[in-house]
Design a protein around this motif. Sequence first.
Motif, PDB file in Angstrom:
ATOM      1  N   LYS A   1      27.758  37.432  44.227  1.00 59.51           N
ATOM      2  CA  LYS A   1      28.391  38.677  44.676  1.00 59.51           C
ATOM      3  C   LYS A   1      27.648  39.286  45.858  1.00 59.51           C
ATOM      4  O   LYS A   1      28.258  39.717  46.847  1.00 59.51           O
ATOM      5  CB  LYS A   1      28.467  39.662  43.504  1.00 59.51           C
TER       6      LYS A   1
ATOM      7  N   ASN B   1      25.428  34.798  38.975  1.00 61.17           N
ATOM      8  CA  ASN B   1      26.613  35.586  39.334  1.00 61.17           C
ATOM      9  C   ASN B   1      26.265  36.719  40.288  1.00 61.17           C
ATOM     10  O   ASN B   1      27.035  37.030  41.212  1.00 61.17           O
ATOM     11  CB  ASN B   1      27.277  36.139  38.078  1.00 61.17           C
ATOM     12  N   LEU B   2      25.116  37.341  40.064  1.00 60.69           N
ATOM     13  CA  LEU B   2      24.701  38.422  40.957  1.00 60.69           C
ATOM     14  C   LEU B   2      24.493  37.898  42.374  1.00 60.69           C
ATOM     15  O   LEU B   2      24.937  38.511  43.355  1.00 60.69           O
ATOM     16  CB  LEU B   2      23.419  39.076  40.441  1.00 60.69           C
TER      17      LEU B   2
ATOM     18  N   ASN C   1      25.012  47.389  38.285  1.00 58.25           N
ATOM     19  CA  ASN C   1      25.248  46.302  39.228  1.00 58.25           C
ATOM     20  C   ASN C   1      24.176  45.232  39.258  1.00 58.25           C
ATOM     21  O   ASN C   1      24.100  44.429  40.197  1.00 58.25           O
ATOM     22  CB  ASN C   1      25.475  46.889  40.614  1.00 58.25           C
TER      23      ASN C   1
ATOM     24  N   TYR D   1      23.673  43.909  35.920  1.00 56.34           N
ATOM     25  CA  TYR D   1      23.882  43.541  34.522  1.00 56.34           C
ATOM     26  C   TYR D   1      24.757  42.292  34.441  1.00 56.34           C
ATOM     27  O   TYR D   1      25.926  42.336  34.079  1.00 56.34           O
ATOM     28  CB  TYR D   1      24.524  44.720  33.779  1.00 56.34           C
ATOM     29  N   ASP D   2      24.143  41.158  34.809  1.00 53.98           N
ATOM     30  CA  ASP D   2      24.835  39.871  34.802  1.00 53.98           C
ATOM     31  C   ASP D   2      23.774  38.800  35.025  1.00 53.98           C
ATOM     32  O   ASP D   2      22.593  39.108  35.246  1.00 53.98           O
ATOM     33  CB  ASP D   2      25.902  39.831  35.910  1.00 53.98           C
ATOM     34  N   SER D   3      24.189  37.551  34.992  1.00 53.67           N
ATOM     35  CA  SER D   3      23.250  36.468  35.273  1.00 53.67           C
ATOM     36  C   SER D   3      22.850  36.507  36.743  1.00 53.67           C
ATOM     37  O   SER D   3      23.595  36.989  37.608  1.00 53.67           O
ATOM     38  CB  SER D   3      23.887  35.122  34.954  1.00 53.67           C
TER      39      SER D   3
ATOM     40  N   CYS E   1      17.748  47.144  33.251  1.00 57.10           N
ATOM     41  CA  CYS E   1      18.554  45.972  33.612  1.00 57.10           C
ATOM     42  C   CYS E   1      18.026  45.250  34.839  1.00 57.10           C
ATOM     43  O   CYS E   1      18.797  44.801  35.695  1.00 57.10           O
ATOM     44  CB  CYS E   1      20.012  46.384  33.829  1.00 57.10           C
TER      45      CYS E   1
ATOM     46  N   PHE F   1      31.371  44.925  36.858  1.00 55.06           N
ATOM     47  CA  PHE F   1      30.300  44.987  35.872  1.00 55.06           C
ATOM     48  C   PHE F   1      30.635  45.979  34.758  1.00 55.06           C
ATOM     49  O   PHE F   1      31.591  46.750  34.852  1.00 55.06           O
ATOM     50  CB  PHE F   1      28.986  45.405  36.545  1.00 55.06           C
TER      51      PHE F   1
END
Length: 348
Positions: free
Chosen positions: A123, A119-120, A112, A114-116, A144, A50
């Motif tokens: 992970k 995608n989160l 952690n 800071y994404d779509s 975020c 990230f």
Amino acid sequence: MCFLLFFFDFSLTLCSNHAIYAMQRYNEYGLWLKEQLGMKSQKISLNAGFTCPNRDGRVGTGGCTYCNNQTFNPDYCVTDKSITQQLEEGKSFFSRKYPEMKYLAYFQAYTNTYDSIKNLRLKYEEALRVPGVVGIVIGTRPDCVSDALLDYLSELNRRTFLLVEYGVESIYDTTLQRINRGHTHAQTVNAITRTAERGIKVGAHIILGLPGESVDAMLREASVLSSLPLTTLKLHQLQLIKGTRMAEEYFSNPSDFHLFSADEYIDLVIDFVEHLRSDIILERFVSQSPSSLLAVEGWGLKNHEFVDKVRRRMDERDAYQGRLLIPSSSSAPSQTPSHIPVSPTRCK
């Protein structure tokens, strides 16, 4: 925020943990975590690739002025390794000595969430599929976390141990602006409140000794944080790291800073804890960056040595968590009450 070597080996039953809590002068993270999970557990730090919104231009560039992620990333924590590989390498470090150990996947480096959400989810779910992983800790920023993400985390929380840990750093907007955080205290209050309302355990991280903040200002932070629905709290002293803008600022204008001695900081920590709500779980008091990265020499104390000193000093002072709590609202003044200087001998 990344401290790989937190290990808690308590031969205590869950029932006896309640008695231990009663005898201690503050709420210890290790006992609480053992009670939560019913087993020995260890956080394994992860770098999931990230970035941060105050790095990529969304709210700023350059990142926080004090930050160098090398200070808390273990060697295996690199982005060219998958989540699974990082966890397996972390597990191998502990499993030779502690074969029964279970693990928490600690998403730590940068922001952690800071994404779509897609995608989160990939992970987080990958981490939970690794054998021996019994939960997740997510380090992030107050600006975020969308409602949609919190809805997913609420569902995740029903399936596994989950702690969302916010980098608060300061309650003062003047300080947050000075250190280039890119968010406000109001955003901190909003994020913590929305997260806790979904039944998710919430942690916070704060730095004591930031430039411009007096001891009185720091102790006020304890009261304000106590008004928020926090489960856990991490404290650490300001460390000046080579190559950071804050280190450059210090060498240009050292009079703006007070770098605490170990004894001063021990008393400050105890004062802070006495002003803190008694049920908040305290995960740590100090950070330990590699000496090779420090722009100013550290104290030469290991974490357990510092904690031992805090405990002995609390006994000497007959101090305990919450003794001096002053009820406060969750709002904070936009500017720090810095007219009171830091005492060079004792934090009062």
